[in-house]
Design an enzyme around this catalytic site. Structure first.
Site, PDB file in Angstrom:
ATOM      1  CG  ASN A 101      -0.312  -0.112   2.527  1.00 19.39           C
ATOM      2  OD1 ASN A 101       0.836  -0.540   2.644  1.00 19.39           O
ATOM      3  ND2 ASN A 101      -1.035   0.284   3.571  1.00 19.39           N
ATOM      4  CG  HIS A 188      -6.780  -5.808   6.333  1.00 20.06           C
ATOM      5  ND1 HIS A 188      -5.907  -5.033   7.064  1.00 20.06           N
ATOM      6  CD2 HIS A 188      -8.024  -5.390   6.680  1.00 20.06           C
ATOM      7  CE1 HIS A 188      -6.583  -4.171   7.806  1.00 20.06           C
ATOM      8  NE2 HIS A 188      -7.879  -4.379   7.595  1.00 20.06           N
ATOM      9  CG  ASN A 287      -7.828  -1.710  10.590  1.00 20.13           C
ATOM     10  OD1 ASN A 287      -8.316  -2.716  11.065  1.00 20.13           O
ATOM     11  ND2 ASN A 287      -8.198  -1.223   9.424  1.00 20.13           N
ATOM     12  CG  ASP A 314       0.226  -4.036  10.799  1.00 24.14           C
ATOM     13  OD1 ASP A 314       0.600  -3.522   9.719  1.00 24.14           O
ATOM     14  OD2 ASP A 314      -0.926  -3.896  11.251  1.00 24.14           O
TER      15      ASP A 314
END
Length: 441
Positions: A101, A188, A287, A314
């Site tokens: 991303n 995800h 998240n 993460d």
């Protein structure tokens, strides 16, 4: 003193003296020409060898992170490949998988090859690009999976992380497609309809604070669907940042049925709970969100019994202005590379839930296997690549983000006392970190 990339320096001969590989018997390791050349007690030091005292230290294969956000290209204000891999080395990592991303999204062979080249140029750890599953992470059509897999970057992990591949038909096609080159889809797991406008875990604390909740079922329902899809097509599925007790139960059930599913838990989900949100400090906004104490206990148990395969950071750096704002406007994410092993030691080793041999499995061997990293997570024996971490579990230190190599400081662990110190990280025979500091040349 000028800092240069470590891969420009000559490969030294190193004798690591008196450490405990995997926390077991005391052994010496001799490294030369980028490989382990001998392992045993009381090895003789060659004339040109630097002797490193590892008394009391644990020797592990270099750590491998399957889930890192390096932000480059496009997000260099938060992190660069240079700064992110320096942070990784400082945390004991010798390889990271860089999520897709970015801007532009890593959904073509050209972008993943650019990321791989910049990782090689930085030289602080290996960088394996993760390819996007869908074009632009939009969830509408598959990205160039085959082109990325056959590119110089040899992508084997594909993920739209940050967004869920919500369309079940598209997810099925992705799972089928990657079988041809032994790839894996890293999902995800977040139903977007069930989490629209969500701000934290849905539960007692969210109700008391008046914040829109992110229910556990939004994660669990996607995992349940995807393990059945993986079973149906006979493909590999990896579940990113699993965070709830129900998710652990679903993965445990799937593995009992022989479904080819693996999963990860983050360090912050092993330690922190939604009670942290009461401060409204956006450093705790992430998240999936921080869950309940019962969920924390469940993921610790799942990691201990092997249901959860690996720990992945993460690592999600953000510039200060993305976090220093009202809770509902703040970005989601936490840094994690430089504190990961300390947290895993604190929550799992020091609590007698995992051994150091287990730590090698969940932070090195299994991540390398899932990501198909050939020279990473290898046994500490003669002939193997010299990707090594020497970790001293004895010191206890306050987390000071001013010492971190990351460009961003959004660590929820700042000010906490955690155990351990990285005495030495070695990448292909070259030291990248000594006594907690990135090597300067």
């Amino acid at each position: 003193m000028t800092t240069t990339t470590p891969n420009t320096a000559p490969i030294p001969t190193l004798l690591i003296r008196g450490g405990r590989p995997y926390g077991e018997d005391i052994q010496d390791l001799l490294l030369a020409d980028g490989r382990i050349t001998a392992v045993g007690p009381d090895l003789e030091a060659p004339e040109d060898a630097e002797v490193i005292d590892a008394e009391g230290c644990i020797i592990l294969p270099g750590l491998v992170d399957l889930h890192t956000h390096l932000r480059e290209p496009g997000g260099e204000e938060a992190e660069t490949i240079e700064s992110g891999t320096r942070a990784a080395a400082r945390g004991g990592f010798t390889a990271v998988h860089a999520m897709a991303n970015t801007t532009p999204v890593a959904d073509t062979a050209g972008v993943v090859e650019q990321v791989a080249r910049q990782g090689e140029a930085a030289g602080w750890c290996e960088v394996r690009p993760v390819g996007a599953v869908t074009v632009g992470l939009a969830g509408e059509r598959l990205a160039e999976l085959d082109a990325m897999a056959t590119s110089r970057a040899r992508v084997r992990v594909f993920s739209d992380d940050g967004k869920c591949v919500h369309d079940p038909v598209l997810m099925r096609r992705a799972l089928e497609y990657v079988k041809a080159f032994d790839g894996v889809i890293a999902q995800h797991s977040q139903d977007p309809r069930l989490t629209e406008g969500s701000q934290m875990h849905e539960g007692l604390v969210s109700a008391e604070l008046g914040l829109a909740g992110w229910p556990a079922v939004a994660e669990e329902s996607i995992i349940a669907r995807d393990v059945l899809l993986a079973q149906h097509v006979g493909s590999r599925l990896h579940v990113c940042h699993l965070s709830t007790a129900g998710s652990v139960d679903i993965v445990r059930w799937a593995k009992q049925r022989g479904i080819d599913v693996t999963c990860e838990v983050t360090p912050h989900h092993l330690l922190l709970t939604d009670e942290r949100v009461r401060t409204f400090d956006a450093v705790n906004k992430v998240n999936p969100p921080l869950r309940t104490a019962a969920d924390v206990e469940a993921v610790r148990t799942g990691l201990a019994d092997g249901t959860i395969d690996i720990v992945a950071t993460d690592h999600a750096p953000h510039p200060a202005d993305a976090k220093d704002r009202e809770w509902d406007q703040a970005a989601m994410g936490m840094t994690g590379l430089e504190t990961a092993l300390a947290i895993v030691q604190h929550t799992m080793v020091d609590e007698n839930r995992l051994s150091w041999r287990d730590i090698a499995r969940v932070l090195s061997e299994q991540p390398a296997r899932i990501g198909r990293d050939e020279d990473q997570g290898r046994p500490l024996q003669a002939g193997e690549a010299a990707n090594i971490l020497v970790w001293d579990p004895r010191p206890r230190r306050m987390v000071d983000v001013a010492e971190h190599a990351s460009r961003s400081s959004n660590s929820p662990f700042a000010g906490l006392e955690l155990p351990g110190l990285n005495r030495l990280t070695v990448l292909k025979g070259r030291p990248t970190v000594r006594d907690g500091a990135v090597v300067q040349r």
